[in-house]
Design an enzyme around this catalytic site. Sequence first.
Site, PDB file in Angstrom:
ATOM      1  N   THR A 249       0.564  -0.561  -0.181  1.00 22.49           N
ATOM      2  CA  THR A 249      -0.094   0.261   0.288  1.00 22.49           C
ATOM      3  C   THR A 249       0.983   1.721  -0.094  1.00 22.49           C
ATOM      4  OG1 THR A 249      -0.349  -0.175   2.365  1.00 22.49           O
ATOM      5  CG2 THR A 249      -1.988  -1.112   1.226  1.00 22.49           C
TER       6      THR A 249
ATOM      7  N   THR B 231      -1.122  -2.441   7.520  1.00 20.86           N
ATOM      8  CA  THR B 231      -0.311  -3.520   8.394  1.00 20.86           C
ATOM      9  C   THR B 231       0.556  -4.494   8.015  1.00 20.86           C
ATOM     10  OG1 THR B 231      -1.946  -4.742   6.290  1.00 20.86           O
ATOM     11  CG2 THR B 231      -3.700  -4.468   8.623  1.00 20.86           C
TER      12      THR B 231
ATOM     13  N   GLU C 209       8.131   4.574   8.666  1.00 20.83           N
ATOM     14  CA  GLU C 209       7.530   5.960   8.127  1.00 20.83           C
ATOM     15  C   GLU C 209       8.498   6.489   8.306  1.00 20.83           C
ATOM     16  OE1 GLU C 209       3.099   4.773   7.231  1.00 20.83           O
ATOM     17  OE2 GLU C 209       3.293   5.745   8.998  1.00 20.83           O
TER      18      GLU C 209
END
Lengths: 406, 406
Positions: free
Chosen positions: B154, B191, B278
């Site tokens: 994603t 996730t 991230e």
Amino acid sequence: MTISPLASPFPVLPAIAGVTPRVARAHYKNWDRCDLTFVTFAEGTTAAGVLTQSKCPSPEVEWCRKALILGNARALVVNAGNSNAFTGARGRTAVEAIAARTAQTLGCQPSDVYVASTGVIGVPLPIDKAEAGLDAAFVADVCSWQDATDTIGTTDTFPKAATTSAIVDGKTVNLVGIIKGSGMIAPDMATMLGFIFTDAAVDGAFLQGCLAAANEKTFSCITVDSDTSTSDTVLAFATGRAGNAPLTSSDDDGADAFAAALADLCRQLAHLVVRDGEGATKFIRIDVEGAESDRSAHRIAMSVANSPLVKTAIAGEDANWGRVVMAVGKAGEPAERDQLAIRFGTTQVAEGGLAVAGYDEAPVAAHLKGSDVEIGVDLGLGEGRATVWTCDLTHGYISINADYRS
Amino acid sequence: MTISPLASPFPVLPAIAGVTPRVARAHYKNWDRCDLTFVTFAEGTTAAGVLTQSKCPSPEVEWCRKALILGNARALVVNAGNSNAFTGARGRTAVEAIAARTAQTLGCQPSDVYVASTGVIGVPLPIDKAEAGLDAAFVADVCSWQDATDTIGTTDTFPKAATTSAIVDGKTVNLVGIIKGSGMIAPDMATMLGFIFTDAAVDGAFLQGCLAAANEKTFSCITVDSDTSTSDTVLAFATGRAGNAPLTSSDDDGADAFAAALADLCRQLAHLVVRDGEGATKFIRIDVEGAESDRSAHRIAMSVANSPLVKTAIAGEDANWGRVVMAVGKAGEPAERDQLAIRFGTTQVAEGGLAVAGYDEAPVAAHLKGSDVEIGVDLGLGEGRATVWTCDLTHGYISINADYRS
């Protein structure tokens, strides 16, 4: 330093009979400001304290823990700019020297002297600077509460203090508290230090009980970044000069009023620390109810309050309740996904294990745009409840803590 | 999306006999990319899995947990763009529909079909899109590992996969793993999903034992931001096509080699997730030794790895070992301040409860400037040890998670 957008103006504070604050320059850092606070207490003053549970506490914390066994107080010394934590035998010697010099000057026991320090970790507090600062403080003019509050601060963006009062035994007793901390933290690892002064006459053991109970619902319920300091210290001093019959147990007349006033003061002080959280732009209240126990509710509330994803969502004014679900789920406490309900402000956004169909997003968006945000979680399991407070996680936090070299 | 500075090139991966991947467009989001991965397995394939411990798991996680009781596998379906978590009965119905349609097409049991989903929380997976996507996948050409890896992703900034092999019973067995996740997280809460494929013949219960043991030392030892997802899933499938005598216990010839290879693969995959954390700019390894137990060492290591102050210090290339002391102290595990030793890289910076006098700062500064940073903590109490991996905390993390509205 930019003042926190959540700052409160400094309040008008009453003098507390039997409490005399002074400040001086110890030059702990290369700065031109007072950095040593020296407060004397009338004879007969009792003390109580709650201290960090860190397994690596500063020698000041260990010193206060021992002094609190006797619970008598004649002086408080607070050093700003150096936490003296993790400094081995030299750090302990510095604390002992401060207590000894103060005791000699006041004609009291070293165990009547409380010491707290805040600032960089790992650098022994220089004894010569401490002693010179103390000598200056001994002969300094009495100062204002604001001067004392400014002097205990380090990276705080505004001075934080609060006051309240209660009627005990027909007498008005006053309480004043001052506190420092931008969370548990500062560029070089500082601390939350809080000091509470009252003219009430309170037995030391009872004062300790009241402070511990208040702490459970206030200081233990705030978090800025989940990082617990080596030096967190809250001390309370009761001079007895208000003239009430000393409070010795919760059965005494006025004991409940005093305990409530003390708890209220602690709550005000705790909120001020969150409002000066590093980088904070939102003050967030998290209410958890319906948990299996109060303890379980507290852990779930802290899991939400410490979640970087929840805190960044609030910073972004994003009603991302999925992140609240995540934080409840990871807490390790009893929870039933399909009974979980979540609200932002007064708007229920999820219940029964899924989103509320077509809930009105407008009041939620408006609520999140404000500076005070409420998140409610109902687990639907039992009677346990807890409330905690935190702030959002922003670029400001990163800038303060990463964008420099020590 | 900017590719992580810690990214690795996509490796050359062998085909795994008995494993056939395909991808298709289910249009779960308004994007023009494949978002449904469909992998079929030869008859006799065994499965093992480790799943999130969240108390609010997705229905996919619950489905896999049930299917793993039998431990047979004929297909894996992975949806990207919608996690289907916290969606009540509609979410469960969607998972059941995917398993039923796949089972009907393959002529197997629904419990032979494993389903995982990743993406936004709280939006039921649209059954019509899932079914149309599946129908397209059933007739699609076989795809490459890279296509499959891209399709499960994603907000990943690079596709993450690894391979290894072992000799079992005189046969070479191959293992391939693919994984997605930028931590546990993504703008809308996604996730970590990992899938491991091997041609080894392995009994399901033994495969589960090997995977659980590997997980303990790999996936359970990484953290990006301490936020555990509702949907974390790692599944392993063994087709048996390598022709070795099936492994049923650790006493079998080659069982140790297989278990070691599986653990090595899991470690590689876990590290890739951290490298795509991230906002990450540093890959951080934390070694704790001298703890009272391995469990205690793990908790202390995770306390350091999850500390925002430690993570921001590393981002700032700041050898702020005081923050490591703080994080050890707050872990709630046995620790003796005056026996604690800390190193950065190979340089001891603190020991015996204080800074190492005059340690050479040059190698520490050089170490921190690199992209791979090591922090060592020795508690000096016992034989317990643990290693965990994390990344730094930067403005990038805040930008990804706060600077948008959902």
